[in-house]
Design a protein around this motif. Structure first.
Motif, mmCIF file in Angstrom:
data_model
loop_
_atom_site.group_PDB
_atom_site.id
_atom_site.type_symbol
_atom_site.label_atom_id
_atom_site.label_comp_id
_atom_site.label_asym_id
_atom_site.label_seq_id
_atom_site.Cartn_x
_atom_site.Cartn_y
_atom_site.Cartn_z
ATOM 1 N N GLY A 2 6.524 72.134 -21.110
ATOM 2 C CA GLY A 2 7.310 70.992 -20.162
ATOM 3 C C GLY A 2 8.670 71.504 -20.093
ATOM 4 O O GLY A 2 9.741 70.188 -19.548
ATOM 5 N N ALA A 34 -3.575 77.140 -20.689
ATOM 6 C CA ALA A 34 -3.219 75.963 -20.183
ATOM 7 C C ALA A 34 -3.403 74.562 -20.532
ATOM 8 O O ALA A 34 -4.482 74.701 -20.819
ATOM 9 C CB ALA A 34 -3.039 74.887 -18.547
ATOM 10 N N PHE A 63 -2.766 70.257 -17.226
ATOM 11 C CA PHE A 63 -1.847 70.794 -16.781
ATOM 12 C C PHE A 63 -2.146 70.953 -15.789
ATOM 13 O O PHE A 63 -3.485 72.144 -15.266
ATOM 14 C CB PHE A 63 -1.569 71.298 -18.314
ATOM 15 C CG PHE A 63 -0.180 72.373 -17.915
ATOM 16 C CD1 PHE A 63 1.558 71.477 -18.244
ATOM 17 C CD2 PHE A 63 0.026 73.774 -16.757
ATOM 18 C CE1 PHE A 63 2.360 72.005 -17.891
ATOM 19 C CE2 PHE A 63 1.143 74.034 -16.926
ATOM 20 C CZ PHE A 63 2.266 73.619 -16.857
ATOM 21 N N PHE A 107 6.698 76.628 -20.398
ATOM 22 C CA PHE A 107 6.275 76.127 -19.148
ATOM 23 C C PHE A 107 4.928 74.864 -19.777
ATOM 24 O O PHE A 107 5.030 74.194 -19.448
ATOM 25 C CB PHE A 107 5.500 77.120 -18.629
ATOM 26 C CG PHE A 107 5.318 76.587 -16.799
ATOM 27 C CD1 PHE A 107 5.892 76.205 -16.398
ATOM 28 C CD2 PHE A 107 3.664 77.181 -16.260
ATOM 29 C CE1 PHE A 107 5.519 75.722 -14.532
ATOM 30 C CE2 PHE A 107 3.429 76.744 -15.815
ATOM 31 C CZ PHE A 107 3.979 75.583 -14.275
ATOM 32 N N PHE A 108 4.554 75.166 -20.648
ATOM 33 C CA PHE A 108 2.841 74.034 -20.996
ATOM 34 C C PHE A 108 3.178 72.985 -21.472
ATOM 35 O O PHE A 108 3.135 72.355 -21.254
ATOM 36 C CB PHE A 108 1.626 75.199 -21.445
ATOM 37 C CG PHE A 108 0.819 76.000 -20.985
ATOM 38 C CD1 PHE A 108 0.790 76.652 -19.468
ATOM 39 C CD2 PHE A 108 0.571 76.799 -21.566
ATOM 40 C CE1 PHE A 108 0.076 76.880 -18.425
ATOM 41 C CE2 PHE A 108 0.224 78.564 -21.187
ATOM 42 C CZ PHE A 108 -0.006 78.491 -19.700
ATOM 43 N N ASN A 117 5.218 73.003 -12.464
ATOM 44 C CA ASN A 117 4.445 72.318 -13.166
ATOM 45 C C ASN A 117 4.718 71.363 -11.899
ATOM 46 O O ASN A 117 5.314 70.282 -11.294
ATOM 47 C CB ASN A 117 5.641 72.626 -14.204
ATOM 48 C CG ASN A 117 4.801 70.474 -14.746
ATOM 49 O OD1 ASN A 117 4.112 69.464 -14.245
ATOM 50 N ND2 ASN A 117 4.763 70.570 -16.241
ATOM 51 N N TRP A 133 -0.345 72.881 -12.381
ATOM 52 C CA TRP A 133 0.422 73.826 -11.900
ATOM 53 C C TRP A 133 -0.120 74.134 -10.513
ATOM 54 O O TRP A 133 -1.427 74.428 -9.987
ATOM 55 C CB TRP A 133 0.802 75.400 -13.040
ATOM 56 C CG TRP A 133 -0.968 75.585 -12.943
ATOM 57 C CD1 TRP A 133 -2.364 75.335 -13.743
ATOM 58 C CD2 TRP A 133 -1.352 77.082 -12.407
ATOM 59 N NE1 TRP A 133 -3.295 76.152 -13.708
ATOM 60 C CE2 TRP A 133 -3.256 77.584 -12.357
ATOM 61 C CE3 TRP A 133 -1.343 77.952 -11.789
ATOM 62 C CZ2 TRP A 133 -3.850 78.475 -12.250
ATOM 63 C CZ3 TRP A 133 -2.257 78.859 -11.128
ATOM 64 C CH2 TRP A 133 -3.212 78.869 -11.408
#
Lengths: 279, 434
Positions: B271, B290, B294, B268-269, B158, B296
């Motif tokens: 947070g 995503a 967002f 993951f998306f 992230n 990455w």
């Protein structure tokens, strides 16, 4: 037992039933929900039951990427043929087993039960070689042969219960009136067996419709593959999946089985229990 | 008196016959007269839309340019390929050209099911693909497949969390050590967030292949060439790091130990996880799923005593030993794997080509979606340690997977893990090497 206890007991039963229904329905409802979600929504940390932005893109993509209609037609041909043939063969066999209870019938019944214990993997290679010698590999006809053999034991077992539920006195009366064995079977027993035959045929249909492993191994040409095999094409290496289109295609593939099962479930339980109690 | 139901019965019988006659006619299979034209069956495992389109387009191009050798595209599936090939080989019905992964080839190659391509491969292709990649498809003295696509394991991070934490961002030239990676994971943890999420539903390949860079090999061969399991200090680096992150530092999420890579993406998306170690091709899913805005980043996996080396099992193209048209099948493979075509296939699958010329393509060196990081890792990719070990699939399923799962969850310690991997493992391998 007091009235209050009875009410509580009944409420408990309904609660347990509701919990069981939720447990059973959850995967299917989640499948429907997933089928209508966009890729972004599928990646959300807080998934919702009702898609926030419902879309038909997954269905469009599924039809665009894989020959779902053609595969569905192959599945339909294989399943309908297997069901019809299984019933045509199983009906007279079940009649003999139910009406002539000797050592042979007992042995046959035992074999039917034992044969259900063989795992697919054990049978697939010999079966493959037999079908190869018959030049029936990569043909829906070969697949139907396998499905008939596979569903025959259970069809036989189901129909056996239905035949036993038909009073033998009716057949004796027909014999007194001069009807032969075949005539009795066709004109007297078969009409009474009709609900059972339909239920058995539909059970064989569902078994064949959902079958995956034999279809995977026996059909090579893309234009002959059935729906369950085509569904695996949405899966990648190490369990990665194109989840949206897979859910959309799986939802559509599940519908025929669900509708048919809804129609026959009463008859199936009836068939299983037929003859269990002497009236 | 006429039976009023008779017409209905007749219709039913006619319907049944109409259904069955074509079926019975179809029992002769598909042996049509091809009129001198050779037909090769190519079973492809491409599954993402872009890669299926690219593969089908190349087949179409071949067929247009080679009227005497036509290729029939057959769609296979990664999920079922092993069982399906096993049966097809037994029945002598295998496709001519077979798409698979190198770690699935050993038993087929040793079992005489695949053709040795050594004498058939054109020089161009032999030269184009590096020796380390050929090592993944070489069993004994034979070459049983052409490795053509591969993917390193990378850390997907992230960007916002990484930047705001103030940690040093690693590059291929200056990667994190395993110790530094542990520190960074701790620093990125807290407030309901984990520094890393290890998706270890399949713990063996991740542990073994990343372990290569830490100096681990796990499999060694004795003087007689027999494979045996050895658990050295290098082999312990990756598992002890992960176990400490999960059970001691709490910088890695316990919940993801039983997950596949895709399952970790929502967290993951959202947070919840700052970094996820994944295969390079997962970027395709991340790019699609995503949320807007967002950001990455693709980072190299941590390096150990052997640098950034890691094991891979490339996707391969093989020829069935039973194929009567081996020469033509190899010619088709050669066509499929010209540098330009390899780039198309790699792009479709979001992977890296093995070919040296294809790897130079500018499209694979763009910073967008982390392509450049992956391309820079290509020289460090080695054959997976278990690549040519007979009995590896059984060792993996019966010994290593349960042992590693228990170890990562904290149920057993490193000593017990070593004992199981080595003692139980060698018992399994011994059966294959008598």
């Amino acid at each position: 037992m007091t009235a209050r206890t009875r009410v509580l007991g009944r409420a408990g039963q309904y609660l347990a039933l509701l919990a069981y229904l939720v447990f059973l329905a959850f995967p299917f409802l989640w499948l429907i929900s997933t089928a209508f979600k966009s890729p972004r929504e599928l990646g959300s940390l807080h998934p919702t039951w009702i898609p926030r932005h419902p879309t038909l893109d997954n269905f469009r993509q599924a039809f665009d990427e894989q020959p779902l209609l053609h595969a569905g037609l192959n599945s339909l041909i294989a399943a309908v043929s297997a069901a019809l043939i299984a019933v045509v063969i199983a009906t007279p066999m079940a009649y003999v087993m139910a009406r002539h209870r000797g050592r042979l019938a007992t042995a046959a019944t035992g074999w039917v039960v034992v044969s259900q214990a063989f795992p697919f993997v054990l049978l697939i290679i010999p079966l493959f070689l037999v079908l190869k010698n018959l030049r029936a590999i990569n043909s829906v006809g070969g697949l139907v042969m396998v499905y008939v053999v596979w569903s025959l034991p259970f069809a036989l077992w189901m129909l056996n219960g239905y035949v036993r539920a038909v009073p033998a006195e009716l057949e004796e009366a027909a014999a007194v009136d001069g009807a032969g064995r075949l005539r009795t079977l066709v004109s007297v027993t078969a009409p009474l067996l009709a609900p059972g035959i339909v239920a058995t045929a539909l059970f064989a249909f569902i078994t064949a419709w959902n079958e995956f492993f034999f279809a995977l191994v026996l059909l090579k040409s893309p234009e002959k593959q059935t729906l369950p095999v085509v569904l695996t094409h949405f899966l990648g290496a190490e369990g990665v999946a194109d989840l949206g289109p897979l859910a959309a295609a799986a939802f559509l593939a599940t519908l025929p089985s669900l509708v048919i099962f809804a129609l026959i479930q009463k008859r199936i339980t009836g068939g299983m229990l037929a003859g269990a109690v002497k009236s | 008196m006429r039976d009023p139901r008779r017409p209905v019965r007749r219709l039913t019988v006619a319907g049944v016959l109409a259904l069955l006659l074509p079926l019975l006619a179809g029992c002769s299979g598909d042996r049509a007269d091809t009129g001198g034209v050779i037909t090769l069956r190519f079973q492809s495992l491409a599954w993402q839309k872009e890669s299926v389109d690219a593969t089908k387009a190349l087949v179409k191009e071949w067929n247009a340019g080679h009227p005497a050798v036509q290729v029939q595209y057959v769609q296979g599936s990664w999920d079922t390929v092993h069982d399906q090939l096993l049966t097809a080989f037994e029945g002598g019905e295998a496709p001519d050209v077979i798409h698979d992964a190198s770690d699935d080839l050993a038993d087929f190659a040793y079992g005489g099911r695949l053709a040795d391509l050594n004498a058939l491969l054109p020089e161009r292709l032999k030269r184009d693909i590096p020796a380390r990649s050929w090592g993944t498809t070489t069993f004994g003295t034979g070459v049983y497949g052409v490795p053509f696509l591969q993917e390193p394991r990378v850390l997907i991070a992230n960007t916002k969390l990484l930047r705001s934490s103030g940690v040093r961002v690693p590059t291929v030239e200056q990667p994190w050590s395993w110790a530094e990676f542990s520190q960074v994971a701790k620093r990125l943890s807290g407030a309901g967030r984990y520094g890393v999420a290890w998706p270890l539903k399949e713990p063996v390949s991740a542990t073994l292949n990343l372990g290569l860079g830490a100096g681990g090999r796990l499999f060694a061969r004795d003087a007689g060439g027999k494979a045996k399991v050895e658990f050295t200090a290098g082999d312990a680096v990756v598992p002890t790091t992960i176990a400490a992150q999960v059970n001691t530092d709490h910088s890695a999420a316990r919940a993801t130990l039983g997950m596949g890579g895709s399952d970790t993406l929502p967290g993951f998306f959202g947070g919840k996880y700052a970094m996820v170690p994944l295969g390079f091709s997962y970027r395709q899913q991340i790019a699609r799923q995503a949320p807007p805005g967002f950001a990455w980043t693709v980072l190299p996996a941590p390096a150990g005593s052997a640098g950034l080396d890691q094991g891979v099992s490339p996707q391969t193209l093989s020829v069935a030993e039973d194929s009567p048209h081996k020469k033509e099948a190899v010619a088709f493979i050669d066509f499929l794997l010209t540098p330009a075509h390899m780039v198309r296939l790699a792009g479709g699958d979001w992977m890296l080509p093995t070919g040296t010329d294809a790897l130079k393509d500018p499209a694979l060196h763009t910073t967008e979606d982390g392509w450049a990081t992956g391309a820079a890792l290509a020289p460090y990719l080695r054959p997976a340690p278990a690549q040519s070990v007979r009995g590896y699939p059984e060792w993996k399923d019966k010994v290593a997977t349960p042992a590693l799962q228990e170890y990562y969850s904290g149920a057993i310690d490193t000593g017990e893990l070593r004992k199981r991997l080595v003692q139980d493992g060698n018992r399994v391998l011994a059966r294959y090497q008598r």
